[in-house]
Scaffold this motif. Structure first.
Motif, PDB file in Angstrom:
ATOM      1  N   VAL A  61      -8.328   1.068  -7.596  1.00 35.38           N
ATOM      2  CA  VAL A  61      -7.033   0.061  -7.582  1.00 35.38           C
ATOM      3  C   VAL A  61      -7.154  -0.534  -6.195  1.00 35.38           C
ATOM      4  N   SER A  62      -6.195  -1.366  -6.035  1.00 42.10           N
ATOM      5  CA  SER A  62      -5.700  -1.998  -4.799  1.00 42.10           C
ATOM      6  C   SER A  62      -5.062  -0.952  -3.926  1.00 42.10           C
ATOM      7  N   TYR A  63      -5.365  -0.845  -2.636  1.00 41.05           N
ATOM      8  CA  TYR A  63      -4.713  -0.038  -1.679  1.00 41.05           C
ATOM      9  C   TYR A  63      -3.157  -0.566  -1.637  1.00 41.05           C
ATOM     10  N   ALA A  64      -2.811  -1.569  -2.025  1.00 38.79           N
ATOM     11  CA  ALA A  64      -1.467  -2.029  -2.060  1.00 38.79           C
ATOM     12  C   ALA A  64      -0.768  -1.356  -2.865  1.00 38.79           C
ATOM     13  N   VAL A  65      -1.259  -0.825  -3.833  1.00 38.61           N
ATOM     14  CA  VAL A  65      -0.165  -0.332  -5.030  1.00 38.61           C
ATOM     15  C   VAL A  65      -0.060   1.118  -4.701  1.00 38.61           C
ATOM     16  N   LEU A  66      -0.677   1.725  -3.829  1.00 36.19           N
ATOM     17  CA  LEU A  66      -0.597   3.117  -3.618  1.00 36.19           C
ATOM     18  C   LEU A  66       0.829   3.503  -3.377  1.00 36.19           C
ATOM     19  N   PRO A  67       1.764   3.115  -2.473  1.00 36.48           N
ATOM     20  CA  PRO A  67       3.139   3.538  -2.485  1.00 36.48           C
ATOM     21  C   PRO A  67       3.762   3.683  -3.912  1.00 36.48           C
ATOM     22  N   TRP A  68       3.304   3.046  -4.864  1.00 34.59           N
ATOM     23  CA  TRP A  68       3.779   3.126  -6.224  1.00 34.59           C
ATOM     24  C   TRP A  68       3.434   4.201  -7.051  1.00 34.59           C
ATOM     25  N   VAL A  69       2.136   4.696  -6.764  1.00 35.32           N
ATOM     26  CA  VAL A  69       1.301   5.868  -7.716  1.00 35.32           C
ATOM     27  C   VAL A  69       0.874   6.962  -7.237  1.00 35.32           C
ATOM     28  N   LEU A  70       1.196   7.182  -5.792  1.00 33.30           N
ATOM     29  CA  LEU A  70       0.805   8.482  -5.012  1.00 33.30           C
ATOM     30  C   LEU A  70       1.341   9.766  -5.678  1.00 33.30           C
ATOM     31  N   LEU A 115      -0.752  -8.550   0.823  1.00 35.43           N
ATOM     32  CA  LEU A 115      -0.100  -7.917   1.990  1.00 35.43           C
ATOM     33  C   LEU A 115      -0.760  -8.462   3.118  1.00 35.43           C
ATOM     34  N   LEU A 116      -1.936  -8.458   2.943  1.00 27.16           N
ATOM     35  CA  LEU A 116      -2.821  -9.208   4.566  1.00 27.16           C
ATOM     36  C   LEU A 116      -2.173 -10.664   4.744  1.00 27.16           C
ATOM     37  N   PHE A 117      -1.949 -11.376   3.403  1.00 32.97           N
ATOM     38  CA  PHE A 117      -1.535 -12.789   3.650  1.00 32.97           C
ATOM     39  C   PHE A 117      -0.126 -12.947   4.076  1.00 32.97           C
ATOM     40  N   ARG A 118       0.870 -11.902   3.820  1.00 35.52           N
ATOM     41  CA  ARG A 118       2.114 -11.709   4.173  1.00 35.52           C
ATOM     42  C   ARG A 118       2.270 -11.509   5.475  1.00 35.52           C
ATOM     43  N   LEU A 119       1.389 -10.449   5.937  1.00 39.76           N
ATOM     44  CA  LEU A 119       1.441 -10.136   7.411  1.00 39.76           C
ATOM     45  C   LEU A 119       1.013 -11.131   8.217  1.00 39.76           C
ATOM     46  N   ILE A 185     -10.933  -3.475   7.153  1.00 39.46           N
ATOM     47  CA  ILE A 185      -9.924  -4.132   6.035  1.00 39.46           C
ATOM     48  C   ILE A 185      -9.836  -3.185   4.727  1.00 39.46           C
ATOM     49  N   PRO A 186      -8.545  -2.560   4.402  1.00 44.19           N
ATOM     50  CA  PRO A 186      -8.569  -1.660   3.167  1.00 44.19           C
ATOM     51  C   PRO A 186      -8.496  -2.823   1.915  1.00 44.19           C
ATOM     52  N   LEU A 187      -9.329  -2.675   1.163  1.00 40.43           N
ATOM     53  CA  LEU A 187      -9.446  -3.371  -0.106  1.00 40.43           C
ATOM     54  C   LEU A 187      -9.142  -2.609  -1.213  1.00 40.43           C
ATOM     55  N   ARG A 262      -3.340   3.657   6.348  1.00 39.03           N
ATOM     56  CA  ARG A 262      -1.996   3.884   6.543  1.00 39.03           C
ATOM     57  C   ARG A 262      -1.223   2.715   7.478  1.00 39.03           C
ATOM     58  N   GLY A 263      -2.072   2.148   8.444  1.00 40.50           N
ATOM     59  CA  GLY A 263      -1.653   1.098   9.267  1.00 40.50           C
ATOM     60  C   GLY A 263      -1.255   0.102   8.437  1.00 40.50           C
ATOM     61  N   LEU A 264      -2.114  -0.430   7.167  1.00 40.33           N
ATOM     62  CA  LEU A 264      -1.809  -1.478   6.259  1.00 40.33           C
ATOM     63  C   LEU A 264      -0.317  -1.251   5.660  1.00 40.33           C
ATOM     64  N   LEU A 265      -0.244  -0.251   4.880  1.00 44.73           N
ATOM     65  CA  LEU A 265       0.838   0.335   4.237  1.00 44.73           C
ATOM     66  C   LEU A 265       2.151   0.651   5.282  1.00 44.73           C
ATOM     67  N   THR A 266       2.218   0.875   6.299  1.00 40.10           N
ATOM     68  CA  THR A 266       3.107   1.013   7.318  1.00 40.10           C
ATOM     69  C   THR A 266       3.523  -0.141   7.598  1.00 40.10           C
ATOM     70  N   ARG A 267       2.790  -1.418   8.188  1.00 43.10           N
ATOM     71  CA  ARG A 267       3.076  -2.600   8.681  1.00 43.10           C
ATOM     72  C   ARG A 267       3.868  -3.131   7.140  1.00 43.10           C
ATOM     73  N   ALA A 268       3.388  -3.211   6.171  1.00 42.28           N
ATOM     74  CA  ALA A 268       3.846  -3.996   4.766  1.00 42.28           C
ATOM     75  C   ALA A 268       5.439  -3.088   4.410  1.00 42.28           C
ATOM     76  N   ALA A 269       5.316  -1.902   4.832  1.00 42.25           N
ATOM     77  CA  ALA A 269       6.779  -1.425   4.637  1.00 42.25           C
ATOM     78  C   ALA A 269       7.568  -1.979   5.512  1.00 42.25           C
ATOM     79  N   ALA A 270       7.289  -1.992   6.872  1.00 40.60           N
ATOM     80  CA  ALA A 270       8.033  -2.645   7.787  1.00 40.60           C
ATOM     81  C   ALA A 270       8.643  -4.044   7.445  1.00 40.60           C
TER      82      ALA A 270
END
Length: 285
Positions: A61-70, A115-119, A185-187, A262-270
Protein backbone atom coordinates in the motif's frame (compact mmCIF):
# COMPACT_ATOMS: atom_id res chain seq x y z
CA UNK A 1 -7.71 -26.45 -5.24
CA UNK A 2 -4.16 -27.37 -4.23
CA UNK A 3 -4.00 -27.94 -0.45
CA UNK A 4 -1.01 -25.61 -0.07
CA UNK A 5 -2.76 -22.81 -1.94
CA UNK A 6 -5.93 -23.36 0.09
CA UNK A 7 -3.98 -22.51 3.24
CA UNK A 8 -1.91 -19.77 1.58
CA UNK A 9 -1.81 -16.20 2.77
CA UNK A 10 -3.66 -13.85 0.45
CA UNK A 11 -1.35 -11.07 -0.73
CA UNK A 12 -1.87 -8.24 -3.20
CA UNK A 13 0.83 -6.14 -4.77
CA UNK A 14 1.26 -4.23 -7.99
CA UNK A 15 2.49 -5.63 -11.33
CA UNK A 16 5.21 -2.94 -11.32
CA UNK A 17 8.76 -4.21 -11.87
CA UNK A 18 9.96 -3.34 -8.37
CA UNK A 19 7.24 -5.49 -6.74
CA UNK A 20 7.61 -8.47 -9.06
CA UNK A 21 11.40 -8.28 -8.65
CA UNK A 22 11.12 -8.20 -4.84
CA UNK A 23 8.50 -10.95 -4.50
CA UNK A 24 9.64 -13.30 -7.28
CA UNK A 25 11.51 -15.83 -5.11
CA UNK A 26 8.84 -15.88 -2.41
CA UNK A 27 5.86 -16.06 -4.78
CA UNK A 28 7.45 -18.98 -6.62
CA UNK A 29 8.21 -21.05 -3.53
CA UNK A 30 11.98 -20.73 -3.66
CA UNK A 31 12.36 -19.73 0.01
CA UNK A 32 12.45 -22.84 2.23
CA UNK A 33 9.93 -22.65 5.06
CA UNK A 34 8.37 -19.36 3.94
CA UNK A 35 4.57 -19.01 4.14
CA UNK A 36 2.87 -19.92 0.85
CA UNK A 37 1.38 -16.93 -0.99
CA UNK A 38 -1.80 -16.64 -3.05
CA UNK A 39 -0.96 -13.57 -5.16
CA UNK A 40 -3.36 -11.01 -6.60
CA UNK A 41 -2.08 -8.15 -8.76
CA UNK A 42 -3.64 -4.73 -8.25
CA UNK A 43 -2.51 -1.14 -8.61
CA UNK A 44 -1.80 0.63 -5.37
CA UNK A 45 -4.97 2.73 -5.35
CA UNK A 46 -6.87 -0.59 -5.36
CA UNK A 47 -4.75 -2.15 -2.60
CA UNK A 48 -5.18 0.98 -0.49
CA UNK A 49 -8.93 0.41 -0.63
CA UNK A 50 -8.48 -3.27 0.18
CA UNK A 51 -6.53 -2.29 3.30
CA UNK A 52 -9.20 0.14 4.42
CA UNK A 53 -11.81 -2.62 4.06
CA UNK A 54 -9.59 -5.15 5.86
CA UNK A 55 -9.27 -7.43 2.84
CA UNK A 56 -6.28 -9.74 2.31
CA UNK A 57 -3.63 -10.86 4.79
CA UNK A 58 -0.69 -8.95 3.29
CA UNK A 59 -0.78 -5.87 1.06
CA UNK A 60 1.52 -3.42 -0.68
CA UNK A 61 0.00 0.00 0.00
CA UNK A 62 0.94 3.64 -0.03
CA UNK A 63 2.48 4.96 3.18
CA UNK A 64 -0.17 7.67 3.00
CA UNK A 65 -2.94 5.19 3.86
CA UNK A 66 -1.28 3.94 7.08
CA UNK A 67 -3.09 6.31 9.47
CA UNK A 68 -6.40 4.70 8.44
CA UNK A 69 -5.32 1.05 8.65
CA UNK A 70 -2.72 0.57 11.40
CA UNK A 71 -5.29 -0.56 13.95
CA UNK A 72 -5.80 -3.72 11.87
CA UNK A 73 -2.48 -4.01 10.02
CA UNK A 74 1.17 -3.86 11.09
CA UNK A 75 3.88 -2.21 9.02
CA UNK A 76 6.55 -4.74 8.03
CA UNK A 77 10.11 -3.42 8.34
CA UNK A 78 11.07 -4.57 4.83
CA UNK A 79 9.77 -5.25 1.32
CA UNK A 80 8.51 -1.74 0.59
CA UNK A 81 9.76 1.22 -1.42
CA UNK A 82 11.66 4.21 -0.07
CA UNK A 83 14.49 5.96 -1.74
CA UNK A 84 16.27 9.06 -2.88
CA UNK A 85 15.94 10.77 -6.22
CA UNK A 86 12.74 8.86 -6.96
CA UNK A 87 9.94 11.23 -6.02
CA UNK A 88 6.80 12.17 -7.95
CA UNK A 89 6.94 14.98 -10.51
CA UNK A 90 4.53 17.79 -11.33
CA UNK A 91 4.32 18.07 -15.13
CA UNK A 92 2.99 20.90 -17.30
CA UNK A 93 2.69 21.68 -21.00
CA UNK A 94 4.64 24.90 -20.66
CA UNK A 95 7.74 25.33 -18.48
CA UNK A 96 7.54 27.46 -15.34
CA UNK A 97 3.72 27.57 -15.19
CA UNK A 98 2.28 29.28 -12.08
CA UNK A 99 -0.12 26.71 -10.60
CA UNK A 100 -2.11 29.23 -8.56
CA UNK A 101 -5.76 28.61 -9.36
CA UNK A 102 -4.95 25.87 -11.87
CA UNK A 103 -6.31 22.32 -12.18
CA UNK A 104 -3.95 19.52 -11.19
CA UNK A 105 -4.60 15.85 -12.01
CA UNK A 106 -3.39 13.38 -9.35
CA UNK A 107 -3.46 9.55 -9.24
CA UNK A 108 -5.09 9.36 -5.79
CA UNK A 109 -5.74 11.48 -2.73
CA UNK A 110 -4.67 8.54 -0.54
CA UNK A 111 -1.14 8.37 -1.89
CA UNK A 112 2.31 9.43 -0.76
CA UNK A 113 2.62 11.32 -4.03
CA UNK A 114 -0.42 13.42 -3.11
CA UNK A 115 0.86 14.12 0.41
CA UNK A 116 4.24 15.19 -0.97
CA UNK A 117 2.47 17.40 -3.51
CA UNK A 118 0.32 19.06 -0.86
CA UNK A 119 3.32 19.63 1.42
CA UNK A 120 5.23 21.14 -1.53
CA UNK A 121 2.26 23.35 -2.42
CA UNK A 122 1.92 24.52 1.20
CA UNK A 123 5.57 25.66 1.09
CA UNK A 124 5.62 27.17 -2.40
CA UNK A 125 2.09 28.20 -3.44
CA UNK A 126 0.72 30.65 -0.87
CA UNK A 127 -2.68 30.83 -2.61
CA UNK A 128 -2.88 27.12 -3.44
CA UNK A 129 -4.01 25.34 -6.59
CA UNK A 130 -7.50 25.83 -7.94
CA UNK A 131 -8.78 22.28 -8.26
CA UNK A 132 -7.50 18.74 -7.81
CA UNK A 133 -8.96 15.98 -9.99
CA UNK A 134 -8.26 12.25 -9.57
CA UNK A 135 -7.41 10.26 -12.71
CA UNK A 136 -5.90 6.79 -13.25
CA UNK A 137 -2.16 7.38 -13.42
CA UNK A 138 -1.90 6.25 -17.06
CA UNK A 139 -4.41 8.98 -18.06
CA UNK A 140 -2.61 11.87 -16.39
CA UNK A 141 0.04 12.69 -18.99
CA UNK A 142 -2.44 12.53 -21.90
CA UNK A 143 -4.81 14.80 -19.93
CA UNK A 144 -2.07 17.42 -19.44
CA UNK A 145 -0.88 17.10 -23.04
CA UNK A 146 -4.45 17.54 -24.35
CA UNK A 147 -5.28 20.50 -22.08
CA UNK A 148 -7.83 18.70 -19.89
CA UNK A 149 -5.67 19.52 -16.86
CA UNK A 150 -3.15 22.31 -16.36
CA UNK A 151 -0.70 20.06 -14.56
CA UNK A 152 -0.33 16.44 -13.54
CA UNK A 153 1.28 14.63 -10.64
CA UNK A 154 3.04 11.52 -11.95
CA UNK A 155 4.84 8.58 -10.43
CA UNK A 156 6.92 5.51 -11.31
CA UNK A 157 8.01 5.07 -14.91
CA UNK A 158 6.46 8.41 -15.96
CA UNK A 159 9.68 9.94 -14.62
CA UNK A 160 11.40 8.43 -17.66
CA UNK A 161 8.73 8.89 -20.33
CA UNK A 162 7.05 12.29 -19.83
CA UNK A 163 9.13 14.00 -22.53
CA UNK A 164 7.52 11.70 -25.08
CA UNK A 165 4.28 13.61 -24.35
CA UNK A 166 5.93 16.99 -24.91
CA UNK A 167 5.66 17.83 -21.21
CA UNK A 168 7.98 19.67 -18.82
CA UNK A 169 8.88 18.90 -15.22
CA UNK A 170 7.75 21.87 -13.13
CA UNK A 171 8.88 20.48 -9.78
CA UNK A 172 10.21 17.30 -8.22
CA UNK A 173 8.28 16.47 -5.05
CA UNK A 174 10.98 14.12 -3.83
CA UNK A 175 13.68 16.73 -4.32
CA UNK A 176 11.66 19.18 -2.23
CA UNK A 177 11.09 16.55 0.47
CA UNK A 178 14.75 15.55 0.62
CA UNK A 179 16.01 19.14 0.68
CA UNK A 180 13.69 20.11 3.54
CA UNK A 181 14.01 16.94 5.66
CA UNK A 182 17.28 15.22 4.62
CA UNK A 183 15.26 11.98 4.76
CA UNK A 184 14.49 9.37 2.09
CA UNK A 185 11.14 9.45 0.30
CA UNK A 186 8.59 6.96 1.71
CA UNK A 187 6.49 5.56 -1.13
CA UNK A 188 5.10 2.03 -0.77
CA UNK A 189 4.72 -0.08 2.40
CA UNK A 190 4.15 -3.78 3.06
CA UNK A 191 1.53 -4.37 5.74
CA UNK A 192 0.14 -7.56 7.29
CA UNK A 193 -2.83 -8.25 9.53
CA UNK A 194 -2.00 -8.04 13.23
CA UNK A 195 -4.42 -10.92 13.83
CA UNK A 196 -1.88 -13.27 12.20
CA UNK A 197 0.11 -13.00 15.42
CA UNK A 198 3.63 -11.88 16.26
CA UNK A 199 5.24 -15.16 15.21
CA UNK A 200 3.73 -15.10 11.73
CA UNK A 201 4.52 -11.39 11.30
CA UNK A 202 8.19 -12.16 12.00
CA UNK A 203 8.08 -15.02 9.48
CA UNK A 204 6.61 -12.69 6.88
CA UNK A 205 9.31 -10.09 7.49
CA UNK A 206 12.03 -12.73 7.26
CA UNK A 207 10.59 -14.07 4.01
CA UNK A 208 10.28 -10.59 2.48
CA UNK A 209 13.87 -9.75 3.40
CA UNK A 210 15.13 -13.09 2.04
CA UNK A 211 13.20 -12.59 -1.20
CA UNK A 212 14.80 -9.17 -1.70
CA UNK A 213 18.30 -10.53 -1.13
CA UNK A 214 17.69 -13.48 -3.46
CA UNK A 215 16.55 -11.07 -6.17
CA UNK A 216 19.78 -9.11 -5.77
CA UNK A 217 21.91 -12.26 -5.74
CA UNK A 218 20.27 -13.75 -8.85
CA UNK A 219 18.66 -10.89 -10.82
CA UNK A 220 18.25 -13.05 -13.93
CA UNK A 221 15.93 -15.42 -12.05
CA UNK A 222 13.28 -12.72 -11.66
CA UNK A 223 13.34 -11.46 -15.25
CA UNK A 224 10.54 -13.72 -16.61
CA UNK A 225 8.20 -12.69 -13.75
CA UNK A 226 9.07 -9.01 -14.17
CA UNK A 227 8.62 -9.19 -17.95
CA UNK A 228 5.32 -11.11 -17.70
CA UNK A 229 3.67 -8.36 -15.66
CA UNK A 230 5.46 -5.22 -16.90
CA UNK A 231 2.57 -4.29 -19.22
CA UNK A 232 4.70 -3.85 -22.35
CA UNK A 233 7.13 -1.58 -20.52
CA UNK A 234 10.47 -1.20 -22.28
CA UNK A 235 13.02 -3.49 -20.56
CA UNK A 236 15.44 -0.60 -20.00
CA UNK A 237 12.69 1.38 -18.26
CA UNK A 238 11.84 -1.65 -16.13
CA UNK A 239 15.48 -1.90 -15.08
CA UNK A 240 15.58 1.81 -14.19
CA UNK A 241 12.37 1.33 -12.23
CA UNK A 242 13.90 -1.52 -10.20
CA UNK A 243 17.12 0.42 -9.67
CA UNK A 244 15.22 3.40 -8.23
CA UNK A 245 12.76 1.62 -5.97
CA UNK A 246 14.61 -1.46 -4.71
CA UNK A 247 17.45 -0.47 -2.38
CA UNK A 248 18.73 -0.86 1.17
CA UNK A 249 15.44 0.42 2.59
CA UNK A 250 13.63 -2.46 0.85
CA UNK A 251 15.72 -4.93 2.85
CA UNK A 252 15.41 -2.98 6.10
CA UNK A 253 13.66 0.30 6.88
CA UNK A 254 16.19 1.12 9.56
CA UNK A 255 16.22 4.31 11.63
CA UNK A 256 16.23 6.61 8.60
CA UNK A 257 13.32 4.76 7.00
CA UNK A 258 11.15 4.91 10.10
CA UNK A 259 12.06 8.59 10.59
CA UNK A 260 10.97 9.28 7.00
CA UNK A 261 7.62 7.53 7.45
CA UNK A 262 6.87 9.22 10.75
CA UNK A 263 8.06 12.57 9.40
CA UNK A 264 5.81 12.38 6.35
CA UNK A 265 2.72 11.38 8.31
CA UNK A 266 3.37 13.89 11.11
CA UNK A 267 3.74 16.75 8.63
CA UNK A 268 0.67 15.59 6.73
CA UNK A 269 -1.36 15.43 9.96
CA UNK A 270 -0.27 18.99 10.80
CA UNK A 271 -1.72 20.07 7.43
CA UNK A 272 -4.98 18.21 8.15
CA UNK A 273 -4.37 15.70 5.37
CA UNK A 274 -4.35 12.51 7.49
CA UNK A 275 -5.38 11.55 11.05
CA UNK A 276 -2.56 11.85 13.63
CA UNK A 277 -0.55 8.71 14.44
CA UNK A 278 -0.40 7.28 17.94
CA UNK A 279 3.14 7.04 19.39
CA UNK A 280 3.35 3.26 18.89
CA UNK A 281 1.44 3.03 15.60
CA UNK A 282 4.51 2.05 13.55
CA UNK A 283 5.67 -0.63 15.98
CA UNK A 284 6.17 -3.92 14.18
CA UNK A 285 5.25 -6.42 16.93
Amino acid sequence: MDDALKDALKIAYSPCPNDTFVFDAWAHGRIPGAPVLDVTFADIDITNGMAERGEFDVLKVSYAVLPWVLDEYALLPCGGALGRGCGPLVLTREPGLDLTGKTVAVPSERSTAYLLFRLWAADTLPHGVGKVVVLPFHEIMPAVRDGRADAGLVIHEARFTYQQYGLHSLADMGEHWESTTRLPIPLGAIIAKRSLGAGMLRQLADAARTSVRMAWDEPEASRPYVREHAQEMDPSVANQHIGLYVNEFTANLGDAGYAAVRGLLTRAAAEGLVPPLSPDALNFV
